[in-house]
Design a protein around this motif. Structure first.
Motif, PDB file in Angstrom:
ATOM      1  N   ARG A 102      -5.963  -0.085  -7.495  1.00 32.20           N
ATOM      2  CA  ARG A 102      -6.474  -0.492  -6.290  1.00 32.20           C
ATOM      3  C   ARG A 102      -5.527  -1.641  -5.708  1.00 32.20           C
ATOM      4  N   VAL A 103      -5.335  -2.104  -4.470  1.00 35.33           N
ATOM      5  CA  VAL A 103      -4.659  -2.980  -3.803  1.00 35.33           C
ATOM      6  C   VAL A 103      -5.686  -4.005  -3.207  1.00 35.33           C
TER       7      VAL A 103
ATOM      8  N   LEU B 263       0.795  -1.235   0.018  1.00 29.00           N
ATOM      9  CA  LEU B 263       0.116   0.095  -0.094  1.00 29.00           C
ATOM     10  C   LEU B 263       0.871   1.271   0.031  1.00 29.00           C
TER      11      LEU B 263
ATOM     12  N   ARG C 262       2.325   1.535  -3.404  1.00 34.57           N
ATOM     13  CA  ARG C 262       1.434   2.196  -4.273  1.00 34.57           C
ATOM     14  C   ARG C 262       1.073   3.763  -4.213  1.00 34.57           C
ATOM     15  N   ASP C 263       1.115   4.067  -2.737  1.00 36.75           N
ATOM     16  CA  ASP C 263       0.962   5.539  -2.662  1.00 36.75           C
ATOM     17  C   ASP C 263       2.016   6.130  -3.209  1.00 36.75           C
TER      18      ASP C 263
ATOM     19  N   GLY D  78      -6.813  -2.025   4.963  1.00 37.96           N
ATOM     20  CA  GLY D  78      -6.757  -1.079   3.779  1.00 37.96           C
ATOM     21  C   GLY D  78      -7.054  -1.793   2.577  1.00 37.96           C
TER      22      GLY D  78
END
Length: 536
Positions: A291-292, A274, A277-278, A311
């Motif tokens: 999306r994860v 996550l 990804r950010d 999350g």
């Protein structure tokens, strides 16, 4: 103190607000708010109604909003894939994630991935024909597995998907990107009527390492795009558009799963992906963020709730679906899975990456497969060809493992690869080591086939892909109707996991507010859908 006004929904018999059974029913009524109140006889619960600052109602201690399971996870995931729930049944190769499974889940609003890996093209085409006839317009995915030693199969699979207009592919077991998976993604790129980039071919990448995840999160590598353009496999417009969006729409973080896995703990792996990804999103500013989701180890509602709490945009299940009626596994394999415990799994050599020493997770209870497969890899490492194996070891292989002369096995390999992938035979022609690998891979491949067809004579050689989630699921359903394999329908399992996840999410909200819920009321229990409170 806030108070609670009527109307209320009460459960139970003598004292509905305090009885543990009544409290459970309140918590399980996911379509109405849950209120924890003070009654004359103690702390109780009620569903429905609304809270006000004044009035003659019951003193209010805590409340939880309605939480139907379709609210869990990412709304963007549900919209992008056209599903009701942020839930996916991941692919299991060899058709174990069967067409029946895909159809059943699609009709109930879930996404499912057909286990195309290892199947011949005609079998995949038959499944695609079924989807077109039985679930027209409903979403589904098809698995694309990376097999380094069988490049032709990956290429032909992509060509098949493009020819049949498959709009969602689940890419798994990739250690690096290949031209084929990039081609699939790019072939669906275009600009819509408003000039925005549209990606008709959606890609869900299953990963277990940050470095692999990052490759799918970034735009397709320029060198691969240029090569595809030069070969005429993508257009100039598609090559240009590829620079502006990630290779994959969704990244599934695969933790301790059955089959190919690095056995990473989900609480350690998911936050890292996550965060990655950010970071990538800040760099590229994609119009639609990646999306994860989370998979591996999700066999109970508590585990699914935990994944969403960490999350995850969506939850992915695998092992638990293999024991369901719609699974392509044999009745015998399903019975073995239904008796599996949390510790009944072991790592064993993978057929598709045997030479590389890659392992996968399988069931060890009731089968000799892990032990025998490990022995084959030890012999492969120790010797340069079949002729170098000591006579005693060779005799044991022929009598106990292969049950036929190794030369006969080789001839069967020749017939198989002549039809499926002649390049394999060409590479083995002058390499005794390569020939030995193909012979040993015959056993690994057939072991999974024996489990699928239920060959009783080879029951002790069944290769059944399985992770500890299977044992956790079996523990959870003990005492319920889902304990019996014949009652396990894949859509019902999905409904219960998602409803249970919503149940436990609300329960945790109340706990965080300081409410103690009796243990007998704090464990979601599956009952048949037609009798379950609030079931669709």
């Amino acid at each position: 103190m806030d108070t609670l006004e009527t109307p209320l929904r009460w459960y139970g018999e003598r004292n509905p607000s305090i009885d543990p059974a009544g409290i459970y029913q309140v918590l399980a009524d996911l379509d109405h708010p849950c209120f924890i109140t003070v009654t004359r006889e103690g702390i109780g619960a009620a569903a429905g109604g609304f809270a006000t600052a004044d009035g003659d109602g019951l003193p209010l201690l805590a409340a939880a909003q309605p939480l139907p399971p379709e609210r869990l996870g990412s709304a963007a995931f549900r919209a992008a894939h056209g599903v009701k729930y942020a839930y996916m049944a991941g692919a299991m190769a060899g058709g174990i994630a069967s067409a029946d499974m895909v159809v059943a889940l699609a009709r109930e609003g879930f996404l499912a991935s057909f286990g195309a890996a290892g199947l011949l093209p005609e079998h995949i085409e038959a499944a695609l024909a079924r989807f077109a006839a039985e679930i027209p317009g409903l979403p589904f995915a098809v698995n694309l597995i990376h097999s380094p030693s069988e490049d032709r199969l990956e290429r032909e699979a992509v060509e098949l998907f493009l020819r049949h207009g498959v709009r969602c592919v689940e890419a798994s077991a990739y250690m690096d990107l290949t031209p084929h998976v990039v081609r699939y993604r790019l072939a669906g790129l275009r600009r819509d009527a408003d000039g925005r980039i549209a990606a008709d071919n959606r890609l869900i990448a299953k990963i277990s390492r940050p470095e692999t995840a990052e490759r799918f999160m970034r735009p397709a590598p320029a060198a691969l795009v240029a090569a595809l353009l030069e070969q005429g496999l993508v257009t100039a417009e598609q090559a240009e558009l590829a620079r502006h969006l990630p290779l994959a729409d969704d990244i599934t973080v695969e933790a301790d799963s059955g089959g190919h896995t690095d056995r990473r703990p989900l609480p350690a792996l998911l936050p890292s992906i996550l965060r990655l990804r950010d970071n990538v999103q800040r760099e590229y500013r994609y119009a639609v963020p990646i999306r994860v989701g989370a998979g591996g180890g999700l066999g109970t509602p508590v585990a699914v709730a935990a994944a969403f709490a960490m999350g995850a945009a969506y939850a992915v299940t695998g092992s638990v679906n293999q024991s369901c009626l719609e699974s392509g596994a044999s009745t015998a394999a399903k019975a073995m899975l239904a008796e599996a415990g949390i510790a009944d799994c072991e790592m064993a050599p993978a057929a598709d990456m045997f030479e590389m020493g890659v392992d996968l997770q399988v069931l060890k209870k009731g089968t000799f497969f892990p032990l025998r497969a490990r022995r084959l890899y030890e012999l492969y490492q120790a010797y340069d060809g079949l002729e170098d194996i000591p006579a005693a070891d060779r005799a044991k292989l022929e009598s106990q493992v292969f049950r036929r002369p190794l030369e006969d096995v080789w001839q069967e390999c020749v017939r198989y690869f002549t039809r499926r992938d002649p390049e394999q035979l060409a590479r083995a022609a002058d390499s005794p080591k390569r020939k030995m690998a193909l012979v040993f891979r015959w056993y690994l491949g057939m072991a999974s086939r024996w489990a699928v067809v239920g060959d009783a004579d080879r029951a002790m050689d069944y290769q059944v892909w399985c992770g500890p989630a299977m044992g956790s699921f079996n523990d959870w359903v003990t005492g319920s109707y889902l304990k019996t394999p014949g009652n396990r329908r894949v859509a019902e399992v999905a409904h219960h996991l998602m409803r249970g996840a919503a149940f436990h999410t609300r329960l945790n909200q109340l706990r965080n507010a300081g409410v103690h819920v009796p243990a007998s009321a704090a464990d979601y229990r599956p009952v048949p859908l037609e009798t379950s409170a609030g079931m669709p």
